[in-house]
Design a protein around this motif. Structure first.
Motif, short mmCIF file in Angstrom:
data_model
loop_
_atom_site.label_atom_id
_atom_site.label_comp_id
_atom_site.label_asym_id
_atom_site.label_seq_id
_atom_site.Cartn_x
_atom_site.Cartn_y
_atom_site.Cartn_z
N LEU A 34 61.57 -1.68 36.99
CA LEU A 34 62.59 -2.79 36.42
C LEU A 34 63.88 -2.96 37.27
CD1 LEU A 34 65.27 -2.00 34.64
CD2 LEU A 34 63.49 -0.60 33.50
N GLU A 35 64.48 -4.17 37.17
CA GLU A 35 65.60 -4.29 37.59
C GLU A 35 66.67 -4.97 36.75
OE1 GLU A 35 64.78 -6.94 40.98
OE2 GLU A 35 63.75 -5.56 42.02
N VAL A 36 67.79 -4.58 36.85
CA VAL A 36 69.02 -5.23 36.07
C VAL A 36 70.08 -5.78 37.01
CG1 VAL A 36 70.36 -4.91 34.08
CG2 VAL A 36 68.18 -3.72 34.10
N ALA A 37 70.49 -7.08 36.74
CA ALA A 37 71.62 -7.46 37.50
C ALA A 37 72.82 -7.39 36.81
CB ALA A 37 71.29 -9.04 37.86
N LEU A 38 73.98 -7.30 37.25
CA LEU A 38 75.25 -7.29 36.88
C LEU A 38 75.64 -8.45 35.93
CD1 LEU A 38 77.52 -5.26 36.88
CD2 LEU A 38 78.62 -6.59 38.71
N GLY A 39 76.07 -8.05 34.84
CA GLY A 39 76.33 -9.37 33.96
C GLY A 39 75.12 -9.82 33.01
N THR A 40 74.35 -9.07 33.13
CA THR A 40 72.99 -9.55 32.33
C THR A 40 72.81 -8.59 31.12
OG1 THR A 40 71.52 -8.40 33.54
CG2 THR A 40 71.86 -10.63 34.19
N SER A 41 72.02 -9.05 30.12
CA SER A 41 71.75 -8.13 29.22
C SER A 41 70.14 -7.87 29.33
CB SER A 41 72.07 -8.47 27.93
OG SER A 41 73.44 -8.63 27.64
N THR A 42 69.55 -6.75 29.00
CA THR A 42 68.29 -6.54 29.20
C THR A 42 67.73 -5.83 28.07
OG1 THR A 42 68.17 -6.66 31.70
CG2 THR A 42 66.26 -5.47 30.47
N ALA A 43 66.66 -6.26 27.32
CA ALA A 43 66.47 -5.54 26.14
C ALA A 43 64.87 -4.86 26.50
CB ALA A 43 66.26 -6.47 24.83
N ILE A 44 64.66 -3.65 25.87
CA ILE A 44 63.42 -2.89 26.16
C ILE A 44 62.87 -2.71 24.68
CG2 ILE A 44 62.11 -0.97 26.78
CD1 ILE A 44 64.47 -0.81 29.20
N MET A 45 61.90 -3.39 24.43
CA MET A 45 61.33 -3.50 23.13
C MET A 45 59.94 -2.69 23.04
SD MET A 45 62.74 -7.20 21.88
CE MET A 45 61.29 -7.86 21.83
N GLY A 46 59.53 -2.12 22.02
CA GLY A 46 58.28 -1.49 21.63
C GLY A 46 58.18 -0.80 20.42
N THR A 47 56.90 -0.25 20.20
CA THR A 47 56.98 0.49 19.00
C THR A 47 57.68 1.93 19.28
OG1 THR A 47 54.90 1.43 19.65
CG2 THR A 47 54.75 -0.73 18.43
N SER A 48 57.73 2.64 17.95
CA SER A 48 58.21 3.80 17.87
C SER A 48 57.37 4.88 18.93
CB SER A 48 58.39 4.24 16.46
OG SER A 48 59.04 5.89 16.48
N GLY A 49 57.99 5.67 19.77
CA GLY A 49 57.34 6.31 20.40
C GLY A 49 56.67 5.79 21.87
N SER A 50 56.98 4.65 21.97
CA SER A 50 56.62 4.05 23.31
C SER A 50 57.20 4.20 24.37
CB SER A 50 56.39 2.41 23.24
OG SER A 50 57.86 1.92 22.90
N GLY A 51 58.44 5.13 24.38
CA GLY A 51 59.03 5.48 25.74
C GLY A 51 60.50 4.85 25.90
N LYS A 52 61.04 4.10 24.97
CA LYS A 52 62.20 3.28 25.31
C LYS A 52 63.36 4.25 25.39
CE LYS A 52 61.91 1.20 21.17
NZ LYS A 52 61.12 1.84 20.41
N THR A 53 63.28 5.21 24.51
CA THR A 53 64.59 6.23 24.75
C THR A 53 64.26 6.99 26.09
OG1 THR A 53 65.09 6.32 22.34
CG2 THR A 53 65.75 8.17 23.78
N THR A 54 63.09 7.41 26.50
CA THR A 54 62.89 8.28 27.81
C THR A 54 63.16 7.41 28.74
OG1 THR A 54 61.18 9.52 26.61
CG2 THR A 54 61.05 9.11 29.09
N VAL A 55 62.83 5.93 28.94
CA VAL A 55 63.29 5.11 29.91
C VAL A 55 64.89 5.15 30.04
CG1 VAL A 55 63.17 2.68 29.00
CG2 VAL A 55 62.62 3.12 31.40
N LEU A 56 65.54 4.85 28.95
CA LEU A 56 67.03 4.85 29.13
C LEU A 56 67.55 5.97 29.76
CD1 LEU A 56 68.07 3.03 25.81
CD2 LEU A 56 67.88 1.91 28.05
N HIS A 57 67.06 7.07 29.47
CA HIS A 57 67.48 8.66 29.64
C HIS A 57 67.22 8.77 31.21
CE1 HIS A 57 67.92 10.45 25.31
NE2 HIS A 57 68.80 9.41 25.63
N VAL A 58 65.99 8.18 31.53
CA VAL A 58 65.84 8.44 33.02
C VAL A 58 66.83 7.37 33.63
CG1 VAL A 58 64.17 7.96 34.68
CG2 VAL A 58 63.60 9.12 32.53
N LEU A 59 66.97 6.19 33.46
CA LEU A 59 67.69 5.24 34.10
C LEU A 59 69.24 5.89 34.28
CD1 LEU A 59 66.43 1.66 32.49
CD2 LEU A 59 65.93 2.70 34.86
N ALA A 60 69.64 6.59 33.19
CA ALA A 60 71.17 6.98 33.14
C ALA A 60 71.23 8.38 33.59
CB ALA A 60 71.58 6.98 31.82
N GLY A 61 69.97 8.88 34.21
CA GLY A 61 70.40 10.39 34.83
C GLY A 61 70.19 11.36 33.97
#
Length: 181
Positions: A34-61
């Motif tokens: 994925l790519e996120v540009a400065l000044g934009t909002s990006t939503a990651i949606m999915g069912t419970s357990g689909s990896g949303k929190t994991t991807v946020l934690h990986v993106l944030a280091g």
């Protein structure tokens, strides 16, 4: 979360390529880009357990992927030593976690001022911007309340103020409106 590219844009400040992360036999992330540009909002949606929190934690280091890379402002976060990833989270990212992660011993204003103080701003100088963010989110007059004295929605707004107070270019928010009224 499975293969695919989310939010393709030009001039990305945050770019993830081919992220994979496993917990035992469970694939939390499978070839995610994925790519996120400065000044934009990006939503990651999915069912419970689909990896949303994991991807946020990986993106944030917070977590290191099993494979793939995360570039933030031209720096590969996945190759940074833990101390540098921690510094980057402190100085360049804001966080709104699912459960708020506020310190119950501190007042609302102290929770919001804390990121500024961790960056070296004296408490007196950090309280002004913290109060401004609390007021902007409808919490003027509640600065001295401890987290346990606030409703769930009020506490979540304190967490949102804390994420915003440093002016971080990226805010990671994991279900930020779940407790809002």
């Amino acid at each position: 979360m499975s293969a695919g590219t989310l939010g393709c844009m030009t001039e990305a400040i945050l770019r993830a390529e081919r992220l994979s992360k496993r917990y035992g036999e469970t694939r939390a992330l499978d070839d995610v880009s994925l790519e996120v540009a400065l000044g934009t909002s990006t939503a990651i949606m999915g069912t419970s357990g689909s990896g949303k929190t994991t991807v946020l934690h990986v993106l944030a280091g917070i977590l290191v992927p099993d494979s793939g890379s995360v570039q933030f402002d031209g720096v590969d976060v996945t190759t940074l030593p833990d101390r540098e990833r921690t510094r980057q989270r402190r100085d360049r990212f804001g966080f709104v976690f699912q459960q708020g992660m506020l310190l119950p011993e501190l007042t609302a204003i102290e929770n919001v001022a804390l990121p500024l103080m961790l960056q070296g701003t004296p408490k007196k100088g950090a309280l002004g911007p913290a109060a401004q963010w609390l007021a902007a989110l409808g919490l003027a007059g509640m600065e001295g309340r401890r987290i346990g004295e606030l409703s769930g929605g009020q506490a979540q707004r304190v967490a949102i103020a804390r994420a915003q107070v440093t002016g971080a270019p990226i805010i990671f928010a994991d279900e930020p409106t779940g407790s809002l009224d």
